[in-house]
Design an enzyme around this catalytic site. Structure first.
Site, PDB file in Angstrom:
ATOM      1  N   LYS A  11       0.857  -1.206   0.000  1.00 35.79           N
ATOM      2  CA  LYS A  11       0.000   0.000   0.000  1.00 35.79           C
ATOM      3  C   LYS A  11       0.886   1.247   0.000  1.00 35.79           C
ATOM      4  CE  LYS A  11      -3.439  -2.825   2.082  1.00 35.79           C
ATOM      5  NZ  LYS A  11      -4.725  -2.942   2.732  1.00 35.79           N
ATOM      6  N   GLU A  96      -9.332  -0.735  -2.227  1.00 34.49           N
ATOM      7  CA  GLU A  96      -9.069   0.654  -1.836  1.00 34.49           C
ATOM      8  C   GLU A  96      -9.108   1.582  -3.048  1.00 34.49           C
ATOM      9  OE1 GLU A  96      -5.503  -0.228   0.360  1.00 34.49           O
ATOM     10  OE2 GLU A  96      -6.754  -1.198   1.878  1.00 34.49           O
ATOM     11  N   GLU A 166     -10.800 -10.630  -1.952  1.00 32.62           N
ATOM     12  CA  GLU A 166     -10.543  -9.831  -0.753  1.00 32.62           C
ATOM     13  C   GLU A 166     -11.843  -9.202  -0.255  1.00 32.62           C
ATOM     14  OE1 GLU A 166      -6.171  -8.650  -0.446  1.00 32.62           O
ATOM     15  OE2 GLU A 166      -7.184  -7.080  -1.546  1.00 32.62           O
ATOM     16  N   GLY A 233      -1.449  -7.666   3.303  1.00 29.83           N
ATOM     17  CA  GLY A 233      -1.191  -6.236   3.477  1.00 29.83           C
ATOM     18  C   GLY A 233      -0.258  -5.996   4.649  1.00 29.83           C
ATOM     19  N   GLY A 234      -0.832  -5.608   5.772  1.00 30.95           N
ATOM     20  CA  GLY A 234      -0.060  -5.229   6.959  1.00 30.95           C
ATOM     21  C   GLY A 234       1.085  -6.164   7.313  1.00 30.95           C
TER      22      GLY A 234
HETATM   23  P1  PGA Z   1      -4.468  -6.610   5.085  1.00 27.97           P
HETATM   24  O1  PGA Z   1      -4.604  -6.078   3.555  1.00 27.97           O
HETATM   25  O2  PGA Z   1      -3.718  -7.902   5.032  1.00 27.97           O
HETATM   26  O3  PGA Z   1      -3.734  -5.519   5.789  1.00 27.97           O
HETATM   27  O4  PGA Z   1      -5.877  -6.796   5.592  1.00 27.97           O
HETATM   28  C1  PGA Z   1      -4.827  -6.943   2.494  1.00 27.97           C
HETATM   29  C2  PGA Z   1      -4.904  -6.185   1.191  1.00 27.97           C
HETATM   30  O5  PGA Z   1      -5.478  -5.090   1.172  1.00 27.97           O
HETATM   31  O6  PGA Z   1      -4.411  -6.638   0.132  1.00 27.97           O
END
Ligand code: PGA
Length: 248
Positions: A11, A96, A166, A233-234
């Site tokens: 991100k 997003e 997702e 993500g995180g």
């Molecule tokens: P997350 O994000 O693992 O932080 O929930 C996943 C993504 O948006 O691809």
């Protein structure tokens, strides 16, 4: 045989210096296994990562691209510009982007087609929001996204696309879909693809799950029959956490 593919989506995190530090540490941890991996990073870090990961088997991806070849589109980046850097993948239609940047199935479809004319492999994201899930509409929503996103894409090209399921309500919220929920939706996506193309084609397409994947839940998720990988993500921001997920 579908090869598992676990990718990190950074991100809008990390500077170039931080990306370089991650790459140095991560390269030492990653041993070419039977799991493929890649990092989807902001544009400014791509060149650094391509250079750092050369010969390591670790892929690099962008998080977005414009569908036009070139033109008066201030702030945008074209497929040719990404090709010049040497990226392997590009995310398309992350929730997003759909939520905050007016990405639609129509623009997702154009972006997929533009990428398929290059060597860059697209990873297309689909998923329902909380309201849609609570109304029991998740399969209708997600199969509708798949049909619209793959519209006019031939079988041979469809096989190159990775799909990331997702659910919007599980992204960055700490709430993970249960492995059964995630598996059911990946199954629904594969059935939709089999309906558009045929079973043989659908069986070749890699389908990832994404949404709060972490070392603690990776094994359970990856062991599900219809889930071929994860979009993280995180937990992909820290080399040790991300490698733990890859070595599920
Ligand atoms: P997350 O994000 O693992 O932080 O929930 C996943 C993504 O948006 O691809």
């Amino acid at each position: 045989m579908r090869i598992p593919f676990i990718a990190g989506n950074w991100k809008m995190y990390k500077t170039i210096a931080q990306a370089r530090a991650f790459a140095d540490e991560f390269k030492n941890l990653y041993h070419d296994t039977d799991v493929k991996t890649a990092i989807f990073a902001p544009y400014t870090q791509l060149e650094t990562l391509v250079e750092a990961f050369k010969g390591s088997g670790i892929g690099v991806g962008a998080q977005n691209v414009h569908f036009a070849k070139e033109g008066a589109y201030t702030g945008e980046v074209s497929v040719a510009m990404l090709e010049e850097i040497g990226v392997d993948y590009c995310l398309v239609g992350h929730s997003e982007r759909r939520q905050y940047f007016a990405e639609t199935d129509e623009s997702v479809n154009l972006k997929l087609k533009a990428l398929l004319e290059s060597k860059i492999l697209p990873v297309v994201c689909v998923g329902e929001n909380l309201e849609e899930r609570e109304a029991g509409k998740e399969e209708v929503i997600v199969s509708g996204q798949i049909r619209a996103d793959f519209d006019g894409i031939c079988e041979a090209d469809a096989e190159k696309i990775v799909v990331a399921y997702e659910p919007v309500w599980a992204i960055g919220t700490g709430k993970t879909a249960t492995p059964e929920q995630a598996n059911q939706m990946c199954k629904c996506i594969r059935e939709t693809l089999a309906d558009i193309y045929d079973e043989e084609t659908a069986d070749k397409i890699i389908i990832q799950y994404g949404g709060s994947v972490k070392p603690e839940n990776a094994t359970e998720i990856m062991n599900m029959e219809e889930i071929d990988g994860a979009l993280v993500g995180g937990a992909s921001l820290e080399p040790l956490k991300f490698i733990e997920i890859i070595n599920f």
